[in-house]
Design a protein around this motif. Sequence first.
Motif, PDB file in Angstrom:
ATOM      1  N   TRP A 162       9.574   2.883  14.993  1.00  0.00           N
ATOM      2  CA  TRP A 162       8.158   2.031  14.993  1.00  0.00           C
ATOM      3  C   TRP A 162       7.803   1.773  13.433  1.00  0.00           C
ATOM      4  CZ3 TRP A 162       5.585   0.137  19.036  1.00  0.00           C
ATOM      5  CH2 TRP A 162       4.287  -0.323  18.758  1.00  0.00           C
ATOM      6  N   THR A 163       7.984   2.712  12.513  1.00  0.00           N
ATOM      7  CA  THR A 163       7.206   2.538  11.347  1.00  0.00           C
ATOM      8  C   THR A 163       8.375   1.529  10.617  1.00  0.00           C
ATOM      9  OG1 THR A 163       6.535   4.737  11.304  1.00  0.00           O
ATOM     10  CG2 THR A 163       6.952   3.704   9.140  1.00  0.00           C
ATOM     11  N   VAL A 164       9.476   1.594  10.748  1.00  0.00           N
ATOM     12  CA  VAL A 164      10.561   0.531  10.166  1.00  0.00           C
ATOM     13  C   VAL A 164      10.032  -1.018  10.662  1.00  0.00           C
ATOM     14  CG1 VAL A 164      12.771  -0.170   9.653  1.00  0.00           C
ATOM     15  CG2 VAL A 164      12.130   2.000   9.664  1.00  0.00           C
ATOM     16  N   LEU A 208       3.596   1.495   3.679  1.00  0.00           N
ATOM     17  CA  LEU A 208       4.574   1.546   5.173  1.00  0.00           C
ATOM     18  C   LEU A 208       6.009   1.992   4.652  1.00  0.00           C
ATOM     19  CD1 LEU A 208       3.599  -1.844   6.848  1.00  0.00           C
ATOM     20  CD2 LEU A 208       3.357   0.614   7.791  1.00  0.00           C
ATOM     21  N   ARG A 209       6.384   1.536   3.414  1.00  0.00           N
ATOM     22  CA  ARG A 209       7.883   2.130   2.866  1.00  0.00           C
ATOM     23  C   ARG A 209       7.678   3.662   2.726  1.00  0.00           C
ATOM     24  NH1 ARG A 209       7.756  -2.501  -1.132  1.00  0.00           N
ATOM     25  NH2 ARG A 209       9.311  -3.840  -0.114  1.00  0.00           N
ATOM     26  N   ARG A 210       6.480   4.275   2.180  1.00  0.00           N
ATOM     27  CA  ARG A 210       6.316   5.528   2.166  1.00  0.00           C
ATOM     28  C   ARG A 210       6.413   6.235   3.338  1.00  0.00           C
ATOM     29  NH1 ARG A 210       3.274   9.555   2.978  1.00  0.00           N
ATOM     30  NH2 ARG A 210       1.596   8.263   3.719  1.00  0.00           N
ATOM     31  N   ARG A 211       5.805   5.860   4.292  1.00  0.00           N
ATOM     32  CA  ARG A 211       5.815   6.185   5.849  1.00  0.00           C
ATOM     33  C   ARG A 211       7.273   6.258   6.537  1.00  0.00           C
ATOM     34  NH1 ARG A 211       0.178   3.991   8.432  1.00  0.00           N
ATOM     35  NH2 ARG A 211      -1.243   4.910   7.037  1.00  0.00           N
ATOM     36  N   ALA A 212       7.911   4.903   6.312  1.00  0.00           N
ATOM     37  CA  ALA A 212       9.228   4.789   6.787  1.00  0.00           C
ATOM     38  C   ALA A 212      10.193   5.796   6.262  1.00  0.00           C
ATOM     39  CB  ALA A 212       9.728   3.458   6.480  1.00  0.00           C
ATOM     40  N   THR A 213      10.172   6.230   4.711  1.00  0.00           N
ATOM     41  CA  THR A 213      10.893   7.408   4.170  1.00  0.00           C
ATOM     42  C   THR A 213      10.604   8.580   5.004  1.00  0.00           C
ATOM     43  OG1 THR A 213      11.055   5.953   2.106  1.00  0.00           O
ATOM     44  CG2 THR A 213      11.558   8.249   1.932  1.00  0.00           C
ATOM     45  N   ALA A 237      11.065  11.810  16.984  1.00  0.00           N
ATOM     46  CA  ALA A 237      11.133  11.427  15.650  1.00  0.00           C
ATOM     47  C   ALA A 237      11.737  10.115  15.420  1.00  0.00           C
ATOM     48  CB  ALA A 237      11.902  12.593  14.996  1.00  0.00           C
ATOM     49  N   VAL A 238      12.848   9.880  16.191  1.00  0.00           N
ATOM     50  CA  VAL A 238      13.607   8.709  15.995  1.00  0.00           C
ATOM     51  C   VAL A 238      12.591   7.483  16.556  1.00  0.00           C
ATOM     52  CG1 VAL A 238      15.232   7.243  17.083  1.00  0.00           C
ATOM     53  CG2 VAL A 238      15.795   9.474  16.412  1.00  0.00           C
ATOM     54  N   ALA A 239      11.846   7.819  17.609  1.00  0.00           N
ATOM     55  CA  ALA A 239      10.901   6.763  17.863  1.00  0.00           C
ATOM     56  C   ALA A 239       9.729   6.255  16.874  1.00  0.00           C
ATOM     57  CB  ALA A 239      10.238   7.087  19.241  1.00  0.00           C
ATOM     58  N   GLU A 261      13.033  -7.398  16.103  1.00  0.00           N
ATOM     59  CA  GLU A 261      13.939  -7.336  17.171  1.00  0.00           C
ATOM     60  C   GLU A 261      15.278  -8.339  16.946  1.00  0.00           C
ATOM     61  OE1 GLU A 261      13.874  -8.499  21.929  1.00  0.00           O
ATOM     62  OE2 GLU A 261      12.067  -8.416  20.849  1.00  0.00           O
ATOM     63  N   ALA A 262      14.619  -9.714  16.367  1.00  0.00           N
ATOM     64  CA  ALA A 262      15.827 -10.678  15.849  1.00  0.00           C
ATOM     65  C   ALA A 262      16.931 -10.148  14.893  1.00  0.00           C
ATOM     66  CB  ALA A 262      14.983 -11.847  15.486  1.00  0.00           C
TER      67      ALA A 262
END
Length: 90
Positions: free
Chosen positions: A53-55, A12-17, A47-49, A67-68
Motif C-alpha cells: 500500500w505504501t509503495v 512516503l519514501r521513509r514510510r515505504a522503507t 506487513a506485506v499489505a 498497477e500498470a
Amino acid sequence: MPGIEAPSTEELRRRATEALAAVPAAGAGAGAGEGGSGGDAETVRSAVASALWTVADLARRLGVDPEAALRTEARAFAERVREVERRQAE
C-alpha cells in the motif's frame, strides 16, 4: 480531502522503507514458504499489505500508475523466464 494532509514524497519514501523493513521481522519464524507452521501468517500478510500500500502510494505521488507498472514488470519477468526455458531446452 479536507482535514487530511498528504505526506511529502520524502515522508512516503521513509514510510515505504519502514514498511519493507517490517516484512522480514514479521516473517521471522512464521515458516512462510519454508514448510513451517505459518502460525504468524496473518502478521506477515498484514506487513506485506502495508508495504504494498505504501509503495503504491509513493508510486502515485511520483506520477506512476502502480498497477500498470506492476503489469509491465510482470510481463518482462515472464519473458525472462520463457527465455531461460528456451535456452534450457536447447
